[in-house]
Write a protein that holds these residues in place. Structure first.
Motif, PDB file in Angstrom:
ATOM      1  N   ASP A 160       3.282   6.655  10.348  1.00 39.55           N
ATOM      2  CA  ASP A 160       3.479   8.063  10.694  1.00 39.55           C
ATOM      3  C   ASP A 160       2.187   8.862  10.578  1.00 39.55           C
ATOM      4  N   VAL A 161       1.496   8.685   9.460  1.00 40.51           N
ATOM      5  CA  VAL A 161       0.282   9.459   9.211  1.00 40.51           C
ATOM      6  C   VAL A 161      -0.780   9.146  10.261  1.00 40.51           C
ATOM      7  N   ILE A 162      -0.955   7.877  10.562  1.00 40.04           N
ATOM      8  CA  ILE A 162      -1.984   7.487  11.540  1.00 40.04           C
ATOM      9  C   ILE A 162      -1.648   8.043  12.913  1.00 40.04           C
ATOM     10  N   GLU A 163      -0.404   7.939  13.323  1.00 34.95           N
ATOM     11  CA  GLU A 163      -0.020   8.477  14.633  1.00 34.95           C
ATOM     12  C   GLU A 163      -0.183   9.995  14.677  1.00 34.95           C
ATOM     13  N   ASP A 164       0.111  10.639  13.561  1.00 35.33           N
ATOM     14  CA  ASP A 164       0.001  12.097  13.524  1.00 35.33           C
ATOM     15  C   ASP A 164      -1.458  12.550  13.630  1.00 35.33           C
ATOM     16  N   LEU A 192     -10.089   2.389  21.201  1.00 37.11           N
ATOM     17  CA  LEU A 192      -9.947   3.294  20.066  1.00 37.11           C
ATOM     18  C   LEU A 192     -11.327   3.656  19.547  1.00 37.11           C
ATOM     19  N   ASP A 193     -11.538   4.941  19.280  1.00 37.04           N
ATOM     20  CA  ASP A 193     -12.812   5.423  18.746  1.00 37.04           C
ATOM     21  C   ASP A 193     -12.925   5.017  17.276  1.00 37.04           C
ATOM     22  N   PRO A 194     -13.881   4.127  16.926  1.00 33.80           N
ATOM     23  CA  PRO A 194     -13.994   3.659  15.532  1.00 33.80           C
ATOM     24  C   PRO A 194     -14.235   4.784  14.542  1.00 33.80           C
ATOM     25  N   GLU A 195     -15.031   5.769  14.924  1.00 33.34           N
ATOM     26  CA  GLU A 195     -15.319   6.866  13.996  1.00 33.34           C
ATOM     27  C   GLU A 195     -14.079   7.712  13.750  1.00 33.34           C
ATOM     28  N   ALA A 196     -13.317   7.964  14.811  1.00 32.51           N
ATOM     29  CA  ALA A 196     -12.079   8.726  14.643  1.00 32.51           C
ATOM     30  C   ALA A 196     -11.106   7.974  13.746  1.00 32.51           C
ATOM     31  N   TRP A 197     -11.070   6.660  13.880  1.00 33.46           N
ATOM     32  CA  TRP A 197     -10.206   5.854  13.023  1.00 33.46           C
ATOM     33  C   TRP A 197     -10.615   5.982  11.559  1.00 33.46           C
ATOM     34  N   ARG A 198     -11.904   5.863  11.295  1.00 28.04           N
ATOM     35  CA  ARG A 198     -12.379   5.958   9.909  1.00 28.04           C
ATOM     36  C   ARG A 198     -12.062   7.316   9.308  1.00 28.04           C
ATOM     37  N   ASP A 199     -12.236   8.380  10.087  1.00 26.28           N
ATOM     38  CA  ASP A 199     -11.929   9.719   9.582  1.00 26.28           C
ATOM     39  C   ASP A 199     -10.436   9.869   9.268  1.00 26.28           C
ATOM     40  N   ALA A 200      -9.599   9.317  10.145  1.00 26.75           N
ATOM     41  CA  ALA A 200      -8.153   9.483   9.991  1.00 26.75           C
ATOM     42  C   ALA A 200      -7.596   8.684   8.822  1.00 26.75           C
ATOM     43  N   THR A 201      -8.254   7.607   8.454  1.00 26.59           N
ATOM     44  CA  THR A 201      -7.722   6.722   7.409  1.00 26.59           C
ATOM     45  C   THR A 201      -8.519   6.778   6.111  1.00 26.59           C
ATOM     46  N   GLU A 222       0.816  -1.207   0.000  1.00 18.94           N
ATOM     47  CA  GLU A 222       0.000   0.000   0.000  1.00 18.94           C
ATOM     48  C   GLU A 222       0.853   1.262   0.000  1.00 18.94           C
ATOM     49  N   GLY A 223       0.503   2.202  -0.826  1.00 21.62           N
ATOM     50  CA  GLY A 223       1.084   3.542  -0.790  1.00 21.62           C
ATOM     51  C   GLY A 223       2.595   3.532  -0.867  1.00 21.62           C
ATOM     52  N   ASP A 276      -8.546   8.682   3.502  1.00 25.20           N
ATOM     53  CA  ASP A 276      -7.837   8.921   2.247  1.00 25.20           C
ATOM     54  C   ASP A 276      -6.595   8.048   2.097  1.00 25.20           C
ATOM     55  N   LEU A 277      -6.433   7.072   2.983  1.00 25.42           N
ATOM     56  CA  LEU A 277      -5.281   6.170   2.907  1.00 25.42           C
ATOM     57  C   LEU A 277      -5.658   4.923   2.111  1.00 25.42           C
ATOM     58  N   PRO A 278      -4.670   4.160   1.657  1.00 26.17           N
ATOM     59  CA  PRO A 278      -4.979   2.886   0.998  1.00 26.17           C
ATOM     60  C   PRO A 278      -5.806   1.996   1.925  1.00 26.17           C
ATOM     61  N   GLU A 279      -6.552   1.085   1.350  1.00 29.96           N
ATOM     62  CA  GLU A 279      -7.423   0.225   2.142  1.00 29.96           C
ATOM     63  C   GLU A 279      -6.626  -0.575   3.166  1.00 29.96           C
TER      64      GLU A 279
END
Length: 537
Positions: free
Chosen positions: A448-452, A481-490, A439-440, A492-495
């Motif tokens: 890095d992106v997820i932690e940021d 972990l908040d599932p909605e926050a996870w979905r928002d953060a990822t 991916e990517g 635009d990332l690869p699946e």
């Protein structure tokens, strides 16, 4: 390079710096395991005497010139002192992490075939419980804090006179250190005086602007003291002669915090996992132990943008700098980059700045990127296997010489990392080849992106799963972990697969805090196969 830097010797290091009148005082977060009655504050002449005493112990235990001495005890700075003592009598020290599984320790001791094993009661008990007997792998065993059948104790050797110091030829083995072992059994890396002291420590001991410790500095180090970096760090710091040296084993704040708070360091070097554990203690505007730091240094592993940003923002120094180094046990530092508050400002693009490892050390190292299939050089901007050329390359792997030679092609050495050289010569790190994901731009960038984007995720580990989306493992303080926050953060990332959420202590780690990815895969029930070959580990 100063004349003293050119002649740093491991066996007489403390005598030499004491004779030069260095005023450095060493402060410890807890007393030395080999001398608990001496407290936590040490002057250099007293430490030189302790090294001489320890050299007498090792000689009385039967070790001598050319012998290998395995040192397997709980992590502390006194491992460095024992290495100096071994080198003083002409033996070759091999420090081994206390975090090693009993089976792995047994394998490494089998490769070393040591004349002497220096250990402690806890290490022996852990191995015995697992059905192993490390003392059977050495000709003799010295137990520092207890008794074992057939083994010597400190009482048996204490008071023995040390032989005169011995300086080995510069190209003979000086010390054996092991790699982190994130993908399996660590490799035993043999370094010589030329590679470890003349070319690594000697280069760093030069008076470099910004990097070198000053007479008024308080230098703190917190990392695995069995690592080769501990030997170079100690030699360089003592050569520079700061006002104080703080040696902190481990990342537990209840041990490290009081010492840091009492002495307020100006230079802090730690492994990235330790900085992660300390992040919550460094907040801008608060009174905390990092408010005087002018220079942060991280080595050993990838460091993520939120960690760097937190510490640079927290110190009250007007222009703090973070030195990010990249290298390996076999090579020493290969690249470096200075990170500043401005460099760590919010990214306009997704590529994190800490994946940019900077340029090769000028005049010391060279890098190339090769095609993974043909092993031919690729154009700038094309991902591939990173190879390096350095005169500080180790002498080889103990009992695995053919493995070492397979990673060499003339002067070039295969690092096992995947990266990209930019048009202006910088290195962007993507992955370890063994852990590659499709991916990517690789797992490192995704992590890095997820932690940021998710402050509650203290660490993210992305594991490849051939035939399916890669599996992210999110490490949080409480395993939630908040599932909605996870979905928002990822979004635009690869699946990616749905994340597995774990706490810090549920992640298998090496002695330097790196994630043991192979062990984590096994724990999660994943097949060992990845998109990488593992050929270059």
């Amino acid at each position: 390079m100063t004349p003293f830097a050119r002649r740093i010797e491991l066996g007489t290091l403390f005598d030499d710096v004491a004779d030069r009148g260095r005023p450095t005082t060493v402060h410890l977060s807890r007393p030395l395991d080999i001398a608990p009655g001496l407290g936590t504050v040490h002057a250099l002449p007293a430490l030189a005497g302790l090294v001489r005493d320890a050299a007498g112990w090792l000689a009385a235990a039967g070790a001598g010139r050319g012998d290998r001495i395995a040192i397997a005890k709980r992590d502390h700075w006194d491992t460095v002192l024992l290495c100096c003592a071994a080198a003083r009598i002409g033996a070759v020290p091999a420090p081994l992490s206390a975090h090693l599984d009993a089976d792995v320790l047994d394998t490494l001791l089998g490769r070393l075939d040591p004349a002497l094993l220096v250990t402690d009661a806890a290490r022996l008990a852990a191995s015995w419980t697992a059905g192993r007997a490390p003392e059977s792998r050495a000709a003799r065993t010295l137990v520092l804090d207890g008794r074992a059948p057939g083994a010597l104790t400190l009482d048996d050797v204490r008071g023995a006179t040390a032989p005169a110091p011995y300086r080995p030829p510069v190209d003979r083995p000086l010390a054996i250190v092991h790699t982190s072992g994130t993908t399996g059994v660590p490799k035993l890396v043999a370094h010589t005086t030329r590679t470890l002291l003349r070319r690594l420590a000697g280069f760093e001991a030069h008076r470099w602007p910004l990097l070198s410790a000053r007479p008024d500095d308080v230098v703190a180090g917190s990392f695995s003291f069995v690592h080769g970096r501990a030997l170079a760090w100690t030699a360089v710091a003592l050569t520079h002669g700061p006002r104080a040296l703080l040696a902190i084993p481990g990342s537990r704040w209840d041990e490290a915090g009081p010492l840091l708070d009492r002495h307020r360091p100006t230079v802090v070097e730690a492994q990235p996992a330790t900085f992660v554990r300390w992040r919550s203690r460094a907040r801008a505007g608060d009174d905390h132990p990092f408010d005087r730091v002018r220079l942060f240094i991280s080595t050993f592993d990838a460091v993520h943008p939120p960690t760097v940003r937190t510490f640079l923002a927290a110190t009250r120094h007007p222009r703090p700098v973070w030195l990010q180094g990249w290298g390996q046990s076999e090579t020493g530092p290969l690249t470096f980059r200075f990170l500043t508050r401005r460099a760590l400002a919010a990214e306009r693009e997704r590529h994190p700045t800490t994946r940019d490892l900077g340029r090769p050390v000028p005049g010391r190292t060279r890098l190339r990127v090769l095609d993974r299939a043909t092993l031919r050089p690729v154009p700038r901007g094309t991902p591939g296997l990173v190879v390096c050329a350095t005169r500080a390359l180790a002498d080889g792997y103990v009992a695995e010489r053919s493995r070492f030679e397979r990673k060499r092609a003339g002067r070039w050495f295969m690092t096992g990392d995947i990266g990209v050289r930019t048009r202006d010569g910088r290195l962007l790190l993507l992955d370890r080849e063994a852990d590659a994901v499709p991916e990517g731009n690789g797992a490192a960038e995704l992590e890095d992106v997820i932690e940021d984007r998710l402050p509650g995720v203290v660490e993210c580990v992305v594991l490849s799963v051939p035939g399916r989306p890669s599996l992210p493992v999110a490490v949080t303080e409480h395993g939630a972990l908040d599932p909605e926050a996870w979905r928002d953060a990822t979004a635009d990332l690869p699946e990616l697969a749905e994340p597995v959420v774990l706490t810090w202590d549920e992640i298998p780690r090496t002695g330097t805090g790196k994630v043991r990815r192979a062990a984590l895969r096994e724990r999660l029930g994943l097949a060992p196969e990845t998109y990488g070959t593992g050929r270059w580990t």
